[in-house]
Design a protein around this motif. Structure first.
Motif, PDB file in Angstrom:
ATOM      1  N   THR A   1      -4.159  11.659  -6.214  1.00 58.07           N
ATOM      2  CA  THR A   1      -3.860  10.490  -5.623  1.00 58.07           C
ATOM      3  C   THR A   1      -5.113  10.660  -4.366  1.00 58.07           C
ATOM      4  O   THR A   1      -4.856  11.504  -3.529  1.00 58.07           O
TER       5      THR A   1
ATOM      6  N   VAL B   1       2.550   9.638   4.830  1.00 59.85           N
ATOM      7  CA  VAL B   1       2.231  10.389   3.562  1.00 59.85           C
ATOM      8  C   VAL B   1       2.733  11.749   3.959  1.00 59.85           C
ATOM      9  O   VAL B   1       3.281  12.459   3.109  1.00 59.85           O
TER      10      VAL B   1
ATOM     11  N   TYR C   1       0.859  -1.287   0.021  1.00 58.96           N
ATOM     12  CA  TYR C   1      -0.190  -0.140  -0.076  1.00 58.96           C
ATOM     13  C   TYR C   1       0.813   1.129  -0.105  1.00 58.96           C
ATOM     14  O   TYR C   1       0.581   2.201  -0.805  1.00 58.96           O
TER      15      TYR C   1
ATOM     16  N   THR D   1      -7.789   5.841   3.924  1.00 61.64           N
ATOM     17  CA  THR D   1      -7.261   4.992   5.071  1.00 61.64           C
ATOM     18  C   THR D   1      -7.698   5.623   6.328  1.00 61.64           C
ATOM     19  O   THR D   1      -7.719   6.746   6.362  1.00 61.64           O
TER      20      THR D   1
ATOM     21  N   ILE E   1       1.214   4.206  -2.922  1.00 63.28           N
ATOM     22  CA  ILE E   1       0.929   5.578  -2.742  1.00 63.28           C
ATOM     23  C   ILE E   1       2.225   6.504  -3.071  1.00 63.28           C
ATOM     24  O   ILE E   1       1.948   7.429  -3.852  1.00 63.28           O
TER      25      ILE E   1
ATOM     26  N   ILE F   1      -6.099   8.948  -0.927  1.00 63.62           N
ATOM     27  CA  ILE F   1      -5.458   7.973   0.000  1.00 63.62           C
ATOM     28  C   ILE F   1      -6.514   7.540   1.117  1.00 63.62           C
ATOM     29  O   ILE F   1      -6.678   8.658   1.963  1.00 63.62           O
TER      30      ILE F   1
END
Length: 322
Positions: A215, A228, A201, A219, A205, A217
């Motif tokens: 993007t 990140v 993952y 989560t 990313i 993300i």
């Protein structure tokens, strides 16, 4: 075993039927933004007021009849119109299986195309949610065909699939939502170990942040989010190139915090009566989610319904092994 249990519950049609009938009484309002479109739009207005965008999902499960798929299409077209007429900051997430993928591929494509075309007129993005491995390539094929005419469409890459790296590279010029994955997949197709999924993952990313169009993300994992934040700072990646996403009803304080810190943030907003399969997959995806909503959702009535279904599921598993 816990993940397998929740996936089994999500696919239980009797339980889904019961949840549709008694949804709000079972506490669905904590994870679903209303059972109708006006309620969902009001929820989105409230999110927008806090600087949070929304991706809205008109929930649907077990669509095997053409009239059901057509009805789902019309409902999603209503969502397109509602987003435009109310001027809310939102886009749409949908599943090909809800629009007839399990019935007829061309029939599904025509339904999808009508939605994407209508959304394109109002500059509304359509995200094609990915499902289990059996529907994976057919969904990518639909995306490819749609993209020949429209550029307001993107999709989801699930990190537990072995093919995920290849897919991220192939679709780097698309807006992508990156997730860990919520279905129970055999080891033939997907990583099973959590550490391997997390590693993949993060790699996905990082690749898409450096090389991709935009993007998302998706989560609730603090470690991933912190990683990140550090990665984009170290590589001088503009915040206009990415966003964080979380599910409605989960970690609201963190959602507000990230938005207040100046990060683009989108909440995944599901609505409708057909909520139970969606919710069970969220618990299967990350059992820690159970702790986030347990007090609100799991009332004595909910526990009774789920307990009966869980018992039936486990009994079925034991019978098969014998």
């Amino acid at each position: 075993m816990l993940k397998e249990l929740f996936i089994g519950l999500s696919q239980n049609q009797l339980l889904n039927t019961a949840a549709k009938k008694y949804g709000l009484k079972l506490g669905a309002q904590t994870v679903v933004a209303g059972t109708n479109l006006p309620e969902a739009i009001q929820t989105i207005r409230e999110l927008n007021a806090h600087g949070i965008s929304a991706t809205i999902d008109n929930l649907g499960e077990f669509v095997f009849e053409r009239d059901e798929a057509v009805m789902a299409k019309e409902q999603i077209l209503d969502v397109v119109r509602a987003i435009h007429e109310n001027g809310v900051d939102a886009h749409i997430s949908l599943k090909p299986s809800q629009l007839g993928l399990d019935i007829d591929r061309e029939f599904c494509y025509e339904n999808l195309r009508e939605i994407v075309a209508a959304a394109s007129e109002h500059d509304i993005f359509i995200n094609i949610d990915m499902e289990d491995h059996a529907r994976l390539q057919p969904s990518f094929d639909l995306l490819d065909e749609l993209h020949k005419e429209y550029d307001n469409v993107g999709t989801v890459i699930q990190a537990y699939f072995y093919r995920a790296e290849e897919d991220v590279r192939a679709y780097k010029d698309f807006r992508l939502r990156l997730v860990k994955g919520a279905y129970k997949e055999p080891a033939e197709y997907a990583y099973i170990d959590k550490a391997e999924i997390d590693r993949n993952y993060i790699e996905l990313i990082e690749y898409h942040l450096l090389n991709g169009k935009f993007t998302s993300i998706a989560t609730h994992d603090d470690k991933i989010i912190d990683h990140v934040k550090q990665f984009v700072e170290e590589h001088n990646i503009s915040r206009d190139k990415f966003e964080f996403q979380m599910l409605y009803g989960f970690r609201r304080d963190l959602q507000l915090q990230l938005a207040s810190e100046g990060y683009n943030f989108t909440t995944y907003v599901p609505f409708g009566n057909d909520w139970f399969g969606y919710f069970m997959r969220r618990l299967a995806e990350r059992p820690q989610n159970l702790n986030l909503v347990a007090k609100q959702v799991f009332t004595p009535k909910t526990n009774a319904v789920i307990g009966l279904a869980a018992g039936a599921f486990l009994l079925g598993r034991l019978t098969k092994r014998k």
